[in-house]
Structures are given as structure tokens and as C-alpha cells.
Design a protein around this motif. Structure first.
Motif, PDB file in Angstrom:
ATOM      1  N   ILE A   1       0.857  -1.190   0.000  1.00  0.00           N
ATOM      2  CA  ILE A   1       0.000   0.000   0.000  1.00  0.00           C
ATOM      3  C   ILE A   1       0.889   1.235   0.000  1.00  0.00           C
ATOM      4  O   ILE A   1       1.390   1.682   1.030  1.00  0.00           O
ATOM      5  N   SER A   2       1.091   1.758  -1.206  1.00  0.00           N
ATOM      6  CA  SER A   2       2.013   2.881  -1.368  1.00  0.00           C
ATOM      7  C   SER A   2       1.306   4.213  -1.571  1.00  0.00           C
ATOM      8  O   SER A   2       1.919   5.269  -1.395  1.00  0.00           O
ATOM      9  N   GLU A   3       0.044   4.181  -1.945  1.00  0.00           N
ATOM     10  CA  GLU A   3      -0.698   5.426  -2.200  1.00  0.00           C
ATOM     11  C   GLU A   3      -1.917   5.518  -1.303  1.00  0.00           C
ATOM     12  O   GLU A   3      -2.403   4.524  -0.778  1.00  0.00           O
ATOM     13  N   LYS A   4      -2.400   6.746  -1.151  1.00  0.00           N
ATOM     14  CA  LYS A   4      -3.638   6.978  -0.407  1.00  0.00           C
ATOM     15  C   LYS A   4      -4.604   7.737  -1.304  1.00  0.00           C
ATOM     16  O   LYS A   4      -4.244   8.791  -1.829  1.00  0.00           O
TER      17      LYS A   4
ATOM     18  N   THR B   1      -8.168   8.408   3.671  1.00  0.00           N
ATOM     19  CA  THR B   1      -8.345   6.975   3.897  1.00  0.00           C
ATOM     20  C   THR B   1      -7.179   6.194   3.299  1.00  0.00           C
ATOM     21  O   THR B   1      -6.698   6.515   2.212  1.00  0.00           O
ATOM     22  N   ASP B   2      -6.740   5.155   4.023  1.00  0.00           N
ATOM     23  CA  ASP B   2      -5.620   4.344   3.533  1.00  0.00           C
ATOM     24  C   ASP B   2      -6.049   3.411   2.407  1.00  0.00           C
ATOM     25  O   ASP B   2      -5.370   3.319   1.379  1.00  0.00           O
TER      26      ASP B   2
ATOM     27  N   SER C   1      -3.771   6.072 -11.203  1.00  0.00           N
ATOM     28  CA  SER C   1      -3.248   4.724 -10.987  1.00  0.00           C
ATOM     29  C   SER C   1      -4.287   3.747 -10.443  1.00  0.00           C
ATOM     30  O   SER C   1      -4.001   2.562 -10.259  1.00  0.00           O
ATOM     31  N   ALA C   2      -5.468   4.237 -10.180  1.00  0.00           N
ATOM     32  CA  ALA C   2      -6.510   3.381  -9.586  1.00  0.00           C
ATOM     33  C   ALA C   2      -7.320   2.683 -10.689  1.00  0.00           C
ATOM     34  O   ALA C   2      -7.417   3.200 -11.810  1.00  0.00           O
ATOM     35  N   PRO C   3      -7.907   1.534 -10.397  1.00  0.00           N
ATOM     36  CA  PRO C   3      -7.746   0.766  -9.149  1.00  0.00           C
ATOM     37  C   PRO C   3      -6.382   0.079  -9.097  1.00  0.00           C
ATOM     38  O   PRO C   3      -5.899  -0.438 -10.116  1.00  0.00           O
TER      39      PRO C   3
END
Length: 461
Positions: free
Chosen positions: A249-252, A336-337, A370-372
Motif C-alpha cells: 500500500i504505497s498510495e492513499k 483513507t488508507d 493509478s486506480a484501481p
């Protein structure tokens, strides 16, 4: 007559002989008349025996038909009389009156007694005001599954327990086939049949047969018992290639999109995944993208409350893409993480439904480049080879990055995980081996193979 007169004249004196004769004649005539009248009267009563009483019988029903309407009219007034006793409130006024009379007896001051009457009923009314029904929310904490440490068995023992049906259906039959037999074509044919029945699929089965045969030839092994050891090594090699690296988990927010058909355990898997992340002290948000089924949204909301995550939903029938868009914005604003987005369960064979889920992914990518970051596909192990077909279709549409294989504890078709790893080259992220929150396990190939081929004396119940 002359003879009679002559007889009478001889019997009676001459002066009265005429009168006596007349009287005698008259008397005789009277007697004759009386006799005749008597006889005539006896004949008359025989004649009146005629059917005259029938007439009064016909007149009686006419008289009976008249009174009924009159009786119904008289029944109306009694209903009105019943309403009169309803004013019972007079009874309420009577009890306070006798209670007030003894009150003034002890003191000569009757005036202060009257206000006491008004004060007593006043406090009685506010007492029910504090409604004790407030503890109704107490049932909510009951479903909280903080009983995760319900089993004190080791992790490996729990894994063996979850794979017990697959072990029995796969290796149990395989042991019957190869025990104390010579290695020949008939044995290999039965070997193939056993693997196919365990839902390894035709392609994977043929590949395993060839590699096991080669391994036995190289080692010059003619013992049928060596087949099991060689098969274990080959299956481990296939599953090793399906192991996934831990989530980075590198982004929020780190966005995880969950897909799958209805009934595979999507909602439960989301709840268990959120619970794992919460134990890692991550701030988690869950978005209900299945706007077509109200029950799905409600179930997901219950899971969110149990795990302690934020929850976002849209109104019934809303565009799922709009819910995903709002969820990404809300997660970014709140810091949120991890954001987990549920999608509507859909058949992989319906092109229009698959187009809709593609649109949902495009909207998420438009809001966050970059999501998802991960797209997990939930598969039901009990469906066997059908799960492989689902994975192919969803992978073509979404680019699946990980698989969650559920319900391994309820089927003997757990061998499908080998076919998925061999045919699709998609990492298996998690496996579901039970109903507890801790039963969503990260997939570990070595642990899985050891539990599958375990032949210890202990039996896990």
C-alpha cells in the motif's frame, strides 16, 4: 180414533169424556213429535265431518309473515341504549372524591388539601416520559465477531480442517488407485480419471501425468507409491507460480476493486479483507457499488459496522460508476488508507453487464490515474471448472490482478485452484477455509500442498 174415543168414554164420566179424548190425542202427538225430533238431531252430527279445518291452516302462515319485520324494527332501539353505559369516566371521578374527604380530617385547613390533588397526578405523567427503549441498539454489538480467536488450533491445523473434503475426495481416491499395483497403462488411465474428477481439468491433468511419468523414469522407480510423491512435487511447482506478493500500500487511497458473480461470497470476502486491514491499523472505507440489490448494500453496511470502517452507498438503482466516483473523492478527502469498492454481481456471459463494469473501472481511473491499484476476482471453489471460465472472462474484461477462492471448506473440488494457477497465471491472493473472520487466509503454496497431502494420524474435527 173412534175406538180410542169409545174406550175413553167408558173410562171417564160422560161430561168430561170429550175433553179427555182431545188431551190424550194431543199428548200422543207430542210424544211422536219428540221422538221424530230426537232421531233427526242424531243424523245431523254425522254430516259436519267434512274437511273444513284445512282453511284455518292456510290462514296461519299469513299471520306469521307479518310479525317478523315488526320485531326487527324493535331491535334497533336497544343498540342506542347500549351506548349510554359507555360513559364510564364517571368511575374515575368517584375514587378521588372519597380519598379527598379523609385528607381534611386531620387538619382544619381544607384549602391546602385541594392543590395536593393536582400535584399528585402531575408527577405520575412525566414518569413514563423517560422511555427505557433506548437500549434497543444493544443487539448491534452482538453480531460483532470479536470472537475471532474462537479456535485455538494452529494455523496449519485449521488449514487442514478446511481442506479435509478435498483431501478425502482427491487423495483418498488416488490412494485406492495406486495402492499395491503395478505401474501400467491401466493405472495411468485411472490416475487421469481421478485428477479430472477432482476438477483439475483436462489440460492440467495431462500435463501432470506426463511430468510424473518422466520423473519416475529418470529415477527408475517402479513402485506405485512413488507416484504420490512425484505428484506432490509437481503440484507444488504449479502453485508456487501462483503465489502473490504481500499487498504493498504505497498510495492513499489504495483502491481495491472487487468483482465476481452473484453468490460466490463477495460481500463476506470484503468484510473479512477489511477486517485484516483494520488489524494492520489501516483506515478503511467500503463503497457499495451494487446498487441493483438493496440486500447486498444492507449486508455490506452490516459488515462495515462490525469491522469498524467508513461506508459509502448510493440510492437504489443509481449508476454504480457514480458511487465509485463519489467514493474515490470521499476517500481522498478523508485521507483513507484503503478504499474497497464492491461491484454488482453479474454473469460473465452477459456482454452488456461486463461493459458496465468496464465503465466503472474507467471512471475510477479517470478520477485517480493509478486506480484501481488491485482488481480482485472472487471465485467459488464449489463451482469447479466453471470457476476457471469465469476467471478467463473477467480477466479479459478487467485485467484481474488477484483471485480470492472461497468455500474451500465446503467442497471436494478444491483441486480447481491447481487448474486456475496452471491455466491463467493469475496470482491467488486469498483462500476462504471457514466462516470466521480469520478464515480468509493469504495463499501460501507450501502450506496448501502440505495440508492437502497430509497423512498424519490426527483427525481434525
Amino acid at each position: 180414533m173412534e175406538e180410542i174415543f169409545s174406550y175413553l168414554n167408558t173410562m171417564l164420566p160422560s161430561p168430561y169424556s170429550d175433553l179427555a179424548a182431545v188431551a190424550a190425542i194431543f199428548l200422543v202427538l207430542l210424544i211422536v213429535a219428540f221422538i221424530l225430533s230426537f232421531l233427526f238431531e242424531e243424523k245431523k252430527p254425522k254430516e259436519p265431518a267434512q274437511p273444513e279445518p284445512k282453511a284455518p291452516l292456510e290462514e296461519e302462515p299469513e299471520a306469521k309473515a307479518v310479525p317478523p319485520p315488526d320485531l326487527e324494527v324493535f331491535k334497533a332501539p336497544p343498540h342506542e341504549v347500549i351506548r349510554e353505559p359507555e360513559p364510564v369516566p364517571a368511575k374515575r371521578e368517584t375514587p378521588p372524591a372519597p380519598e379527598v374527604k379523609p385528607a381534611p380530617l386531620p387538619g382544619p385547613e381544607p384549602l391546602p388539601v385541594e392543590p395536593v390533588r393536582e400535584a399528585k397526578p402531575a408527577p405520575a405523567e412525566p414518569e413514563p416520559a423517560p422511555v427505557p427503549e433506548a437500549p434497543a441498539p444493544e443487539p448491534e454489538p452482538e453480531p460483532v465477531v470479536e470472537e475471532v480467536p474462537e479456535t485455538k488450533e494452529g494455523l496449519f491445523a485449521r488449514l487442514r480442517k478446511g481442506l479435509s473434503k478435498t483431501h478425502t475426495g482427491f487423495l483418498g481416491k488416488l490412494g485406492e488407485v495406486i495402492s499395491n499395483r503395478e505401474i501400467n497403462d491401466d493405472l495411468w488411465d485411472e490416475f487421469e480419471e481421478t485428477l479430472i474428477m477432482a476438477d483439475l481439468g483436462m489440460g492440467t491433468t495431462m500435463k501432470l501425468r506426463e511430468k510424473v511419468q518422466e520423473k519416475l523414469k529418470k529415477k527408475s522407480l517402479a513402485d506405485s507409491g512413488a507416484i504420490t510423491d512425484a505428484l506432490k512435487e509437481e503440484i507444488l511447482a504449479i502453485l508456487k507460480g501462483a503465489e502473490a506478493k504481500p499487498l504493498s500500500i504505497s498510495e492513499k487511497p489504495f483502491v481495491i476493486m472487487i468483482a465476481g458473480v452473484n453468490g460466490v461470497g463477495k460481500t463476506t470476502s470484503i468484510g473479512k479483507l477489511a477486517s485484516r486491514l483494520r488489524k494492520e491499523n489501516r483506515e478503511v472505507m467500503v463503497a457499495a457499488g451494487d446498487t441493483f440489490r438493496a440486500a447486498a448494500t444492507e449486508q455490506l453496511e452490516v459488515w462495515s459496522k462490525r469491522v469498524g470502517t467508513d461506508f459509502i452507498k448510493g440510492h437504489s438503482g443509481a449508476d454504480p460508476s457514480s458511487v465509485a466516483f463519489d467514493a474515490v473523492k470521499a476517500a481522498s478527502a478523508r485521507g483513507t488508507d484503503v478504499l474497497i469498492i464492491d461491484t454488482a454481481g453479474r454473469l460473465h456471459t452477459k456482454g452488456n453487464l461486463m461493459d458496465e463494469i468496464k465503465k466503472m473501472k474507467r471512471v475510477i481511473s479517470r478520477e485517480m490515474e493509478s486506480a484501481p491499484h488491485e482488481t480482485f476476482l472472487v471465485l467459488d471453489a464449489t463451482t469447479g471448472q466453471n470457476a476457471v471460465q469465469q476467471a478467463k472472462m473477467f480477466n479479459d474484461a478487467l485485467g484481474v490482478t488477484g483471485i480470492i477462492l472461497t468455500k474451500l471448506d465446503g467442497t471436494a473440488k478444491g483441486g480447481v485452484i491447481i487448474a486456475i494457477a496452471d491455466e491463467l497465471n493469475i496470482p491467488v491472493r486469498f483462500i476462504g477455509i471457514g466462516e470466521a473472520l480469520g478464515d480468509l487466509r493469504e495463499f501460501n503454496a507450501e502450506e496448501f500442498v502440505e495440508a492437502l497431502f497430509y497423512e498424519g494420524g490426527e483427525t481434525v474435527h
